[in-house]
Enzyme design. Structure first.
Site, PDB file in Angstrom:
ATOM      1  N   ASP A  34       0.832  -1.204   0.000  1.00 20.42           N
ATOM      2  CA  ASP A  34       0.000   0.000   0.000  1.00 20.42           C
ATOM      3  C   ASP A  34       0.868   1.256   0.000  1.00 20.42           C
ATOM      4  OD1 ASP A  34      -2.264   1.522   0.065  1.00 20.42           O
ATOM      5  OD2 ASP A  34      -2.785   1.098   2.151  1.00 20.42           O
ATOM      6  N   ASN A  82     -10.834  -2.684  -5.864  1.00 21.25           N
ATOM      7  CA  ASN A  82     -10.034  -1.730  -6.643  1.00 21.25           C
ATOM      8  C   ASN A  82     -10.674  -1.344  -7.983  1.00 21.25           C
ATOM      9  OD1 ASN A  82      -6.802  -3.016  -5.507  1.00 21.25           O
ATOM     10  ND2 ASN A  82      -8.003  -1.311  -4.714  1.00 21.25           N
TER      11      ASN A  82
HETATM   12  C1  FPP Z   1      -2.176   0.225  -3.238  1.00 24.92           C
HETATM   13  O1  FPP Z   1      -1.630   1.523  -3.188  1.00 24.92           O
HETATM   14  C2  FPP Z   1      -1.576  -0.494  -4.347  1.00 24.92           C
HETATM   15  C3  FPP Z   1      -2.255  -1.072  -5.360  1.00 24.92           C
HETATM   16  C4  FPP Z   1      -3.718  -1.045  -5.478  1.00 24.92           C
HETATM   17  C5  FPP Z   1      -1.547  -1.734  -6.467  1.00 24.92           C
HETATM   18  C6  FPP Z   1      -0.378  -2.545  -6.033  1.00 24.92           C
HETATM   19  C7  FPP Z   1       0.357  -2.997  -7.205  1.00 24.92           C
HETATM   20  C8  FPP Z   1       1.695  -3.054  -7.306  1.00 24.92           C
HETATM   21  C9  FPP Z   1       2.615  -2.703  -6.217  1.00 24.92           C
HETATM   22  C10 FPP Z   1       2.335  -3.540  -8.548  1.00 24.92           C
HETATM   23  C11 FPP Z   1       1.787  -4.858  -8.919  1.00 24.92           C
HETATM   24  C12 FPP Z   1       2.569  -5.513  -9.901  1.00 24.92           C
HETATM   25  C13 FPP Z   1       2.170  -6.626 -10.550  1.00 24.92           C
HETATM   26  C14 FPP Z   1       3.125  -7.323 -11.359  1.00 24.92           C
HETATM   27  C15 FPP Z   1       0.803  -7.144 -10.483  1.00 24.92           C
HETATM   28  P1  FPP Z   1      -2.591   2.770  -3.372  1.00 24.92           P
HETATM   29  O2  FPP Z   1      -2.693   3.072  -4.811  1.00 24.92           O
HETATM   30  O3  FPP Z   1      -3.919   2.479  -2.717  1.00 24.92           O
HETATM   31  O4  FPP Z   1      -1.821   3.856  -2.590  1.00 24.92           O
HETATM   32  P2  FPP Z   1      -2.464   5.100  -1.806  1.00 24.92           P
HETATM   33  O5  FPP Z   1      -3.251   4.510  -0.657  1.00 24.92           O
HETATM   34  O6  FPP Z   1      -1.278   5.860  -1.351  1.00 24.92           O
HETATM   35  O7  FPP Z   1      -3.325   5.835  -2.779  1.00 24.92           O
END
Ligand code: FPP
Length: 255
Positions: A34, A82
Site C-alpha cells: 500500500d 479496486n
Molecule cells: C495500493 O496503493 C496499491 C495497489 C492497489 C496496487 C499494487 C500494485 C503493485 C505494487 C504492482 C503490482 C505488480 C504486478 C506485477 C501485479 P494505493 O494506490 O492504494 O496507494 P495510496 O493509498 O497511497 O493511494
C-alpha cells in the site's frame, strides 16, 4: 549420551547473515503493498508513477525473500474493491503484470520460482488473463519459492465461493453438512495448496486487513509500517522478520 548431544547440536538455530534464524522464518509471508499513490503525490507525480515504482520494488522484494529463504510469498496486487478506482488507473494496473513478467519471467524461472494467482482471474481483461496463463505455464514445473499474486482477489468473495461449492456438493449428495470442518473448508479456498500465512505485512501506515486472506490469516502475526510500498527496502523487510521472530505465537494456547 551421544544421541542427546547430537540432538542438542541439531536444535541449534542457524543464524543467517541478516541475524535472522533460518528455522523461524515465516513459511508464508503475505504483503499488502500500500501507499503507491501517496508516494507519487509526495513527488508531484501522477498516481501511475507510484504504481510503476511499486512494481519495480516488487522485483527486489521477490529476490530478497528468495535469498532469505521465504518459501511462499503472497502479494495483494489488485482487490475486488479496486475496480472502483478511475478507469484509467484500473487500466494501468491491469497492464502492469504484462510489463512486470516481460522483464522478470526469465529470472523467476532461473530462480525456480513457481508463480500462482488467486482471485477471480476470469474477470480480468483478456490481455491480463493471457499473461496470467502464460506465466502459469512458464513456471509450472518450478520447484522453488511460490510467489502468489492476488489479482481481483477478495477474502469475502473467496469464502462465498467456497461455501457455494460445498453447498453444491451437499445438493448433489456427495457430502453432508456434518462433513464440513475447518480443514475441509480450507481445501475449498484458492489457497488450498498453501500453508496459512504466518506473517502479514502492510505498508503505508494503514492498520487494516482490507479483505485480504481473512480466513487464512486468522492466526497470522501482523506487522505494520509507515513506509510506503515503493520505499520498502530489504532492511525494512528484515526488520519485520526480526520482529516476527521475537513474537510468542500461542495459537490460543498457553505456550
Ligand atoms: C495500493 O496503493 C496499491 C495497489 C492497489 C496496487 C499494487 C500494485 C503493485 C505494487 C504492482 C503490482 C505488480 C504486478 C506485477 C501485479 P494505493 O494506490 O492504494 O496507494 P495510496 O493509498 O497511497 O493511494
Amino acid at each position: 549420551m551421544v544421541p542427546k548431544l547430537l540432538a542438542r547440536f541439531r536444535k541449534k538455530p542457524r543464524e543467517l547473515a541478516s541475524g535472522l534464524l533460518a528455522e523461524n522464518l515465516p513459511a508464508h509471508l503475505a504483503i499488502i503493498m500500500d501507499g503507491n499513490g501517496r508516494w507519487a503525490n509526495r513527488r508531484g507525480l501522477p498516481r501511475f508513477a507510484g504504481h510503476h515504482a511499486g512494481m519495480k520494488r516488487l522485483r527486489q522484494v521477490i529476490r530478497d525473500c528468495d535469498e532469505l529463504g521465504i518459501r511462499c510469498l503472497t502479494l495483494y496486487a489488485f482487490s475486488t474493491e479496486n475496480w472502483k478506482r478511475p478507469a484509467d488507473e484500473v487500466e494501468y494496473l491491469m497492464r502492469l503484470p504484462a510489463e512486470f513478467f516481460a522483464t522478470e519471467i526469465d529470472e523467476l524461472v532461473d530462480r525456480g520460482v513457481r508463480v500462482r494467482f488467486i482471485g477471480d482471474t476470469a474477470k480480468l481483461p483478456p490481455h491480463t488473463q493471457e499473461i496470467v496463463a502464460k506465466t502459469l505455464e512458464r513456471t509450472r514445473n518450478s520447484q522453488g519459492m511460490i510467489v502468489n499474486f492476488a489479482l481481483n482477489y477478495g477474502g469475502r468473495a473467496e469464502i462465498i465461493a467456497a461455501a457455494k461449492s460445498f453447498a453444491l456438493e451437499v445438493a448433489a449428495g456427495r457430502a453432508s453438512a456434518e462433513d464440513l470442518s475447518e480443514e475441509r473448508f480450507s481445501e475449498l479456498l484458492s489457497t488450498c495448496h498453501l500453508p496459512d500465512p504466518d506473517l502479514v505485512i502492510r505498508t503505508s501506515g494503514e492498520l487494516r486487513m482490507s479483505n485480504f486472506l481473512i480466513w487464512q490469516a486468522a492466526y497470522a502475526e501482523l506487522w505494520f509500517t509507515d513506509v510506503l510500498w515503493p520505499d520498502f527496502t530489504r532492511d525494512v523487510l528484515i526488520q519485520a522478520l526480526r520482529d516476527f521472530q521475537g513474537r510468542k505465537r500461542r495459537f490460543g494456547g498457553l505456550k
